[in-house]
Scaffold this active site. Sequence first.
Site, PDB file in Angstrom:
ATOM      1  N   ASP A 210       0.162  38.201 -15.053  1.00  0.00           N
ATOM      2  CA  ASP A 210      -0.921  38.732 -15.896  1.00  0.00           C
ATOM      3  C   ASP A 210      -2.059  39.273 -15.028  1.00  0.00           C
ATOM      4  O   ASP A 210      -2.897  40.035 -15.504  1.00  0.00           O
ATOM      5  CB  ASP A 210      -1.506  37.601 -16.751  1.00  0.00           C
ATOM      6  CG  ASP A 210      -1.193  37.742 -18.229  1.00  0.00           C
ATOM      7  OD1 ASP A 210      -0.856  38.849 -18.667  1.00  0.00           O
ATOM      8  OD2 ASP A 210      -1.315  36.722 -18.930  1.00  0.00           O
TER       9      ASP A 210
ATOM     10  N   GLN B 182       0.263  32.805 -22.777  1.00  0.00           N
ATOM     11  CA  GLN B 182      -0.273  33.707 -23.787  1.00  0.00           C
ATOM     12  C   GLN B 182      -1.621  33.179 -24.294  1.00  0.00           C
ATOM     13  O   GLN B 182      -1.755  31.997 -24.614  1.00  0.00           O
ATOM     14  CB  GLN B 182       0.736  33.841 -24.938  1.00  0.00           C
ATOM     15  CG  GLN B 182       0.406  34.908 -25.948  1.00  0.00           C
ATOM     16  CD  GLN B 182       0.536  36.333 -25.416  1.00  0.00           C
ATOM     17  OE1 GLN B 182       1.250  36.584 -24.441  1.00  0.00           O
ATOM     18  NE2 GLN B 182      -0.152  37.258 -26.035  1.00  0.00           N
TER      19      GLN B 182
ATOM     20  N   LYS C 285       7.493  41.158 -25.431  1.00  0.00           N
ATOM     21  CA  LYS C 285       7.671  40.978 -23.984  1.00  0.00           C
ATOM     22  C   LYS C 285       9.102  40.525 -23.684  1.00  0.00           C
ATOM     23  O   LYS C 285       9.724  40.995 -22.722  1.00  0.00           O
ATOM     24  CB  LYS C 285       6.652  39.950 -23.453  1.00  0.00           C
ATOM     25  CG  LYS C 285       5.232  40.500 -23.415  1.00  0.00           C
ATOM     26  CD  LYS C 285       4.183  39.416 -23.147  1.00  0.00           C
ATOM     27  CE  LYS C 285       2.778  39.999 -23.310  1.00  0.00           C
ATOM     28  NZ  LYS C 285       1.701  39.006 -23.158  1.00  0.00           N
TER      29      LYS C 285
END
Length: 286
Positions: free
Chosen positions: A121, A98, A54
């Site tokens: 997200d 995460q 990412k």
Amino acid sequence: MTAQVLDGKAIAAAYRRDIRQAVQRRVSEALKPPGLAVVLVGDDAASEVYVNAKARDCRQVGFRSVVERIDATVTQDELEARILALNADPDIHGFLVQLPLPEHIDTNRIIDQIDPAKDVDGFHPHNIGRLALRRPALRSCTPMGVMLLLDRTGVDYYGAQATVIGASNHLGRPMGLELLQAGCTVTMTHKFTRDTDAAARQADILISAVGKPGLVQGDWIKPGAVVIDVGITRDERGKLHGDVDFDAAAKVAAWVTPVPGGVGPMTRVALLLNTLQAAGEVLDDG
Ligand code: GUN
């Protein structure tokens, strides 16, 4: 029939070029580049790989990228305080935590603390609710990436029968909502479904999001279907496997995604698009 392969890697690279141009335009107008922060708690090896990818994507398109590494012993209160600080940081337009988090952390409470406007997200209940109510804002990345792939096939969503195998919070459920929003008739199957294979055989669009290599065999696939493999499992030798028997699917389907190189790169592109959107930008082509 020999299916066409949906090359997520190539499609994602084209999106990154467009995103980079949008960032350059923005910066030339003296605006800050979009800023994405990733919070990584502990030292889970798979998470480390995802987070590094990412950060690399961000550099490639000109985003500001911050990785906040936090020790696995962090308390719930300390982690929530970090989330609130990121919510207030004007240089960070979007961020994610995460997953998975260490077991002593309540993941739902962490996600609930994220400002929905920075929830790139698309995991916050606000954003899932927006999608459910046909008012999408920031959309969950993998289902959004799958829709970008499906758009490339030219499939007619209206009236299409779509079957989603797997009903997890972050994959199957928002995937079903995306397909419903697009006009499909959606069947969701999950671990208590008795006849998943029958639901699969009806599908014009078949999405598997389980994480069980070899689950979807050739005889589960309707001839001419679009088959999207969201499953990703790493074997003991480090090789990645999807849920779908790719060679068998390629003989029956019209379109099929490979693993790796199908959905994975599109998930990452969706994260970049969400961050661009959180920074108030849109791509020229919408
Ligand atoms: N862990 C594996 N994939 C993801 C993802 O897309 N987002 C977050 N937050 N955690 C993950």
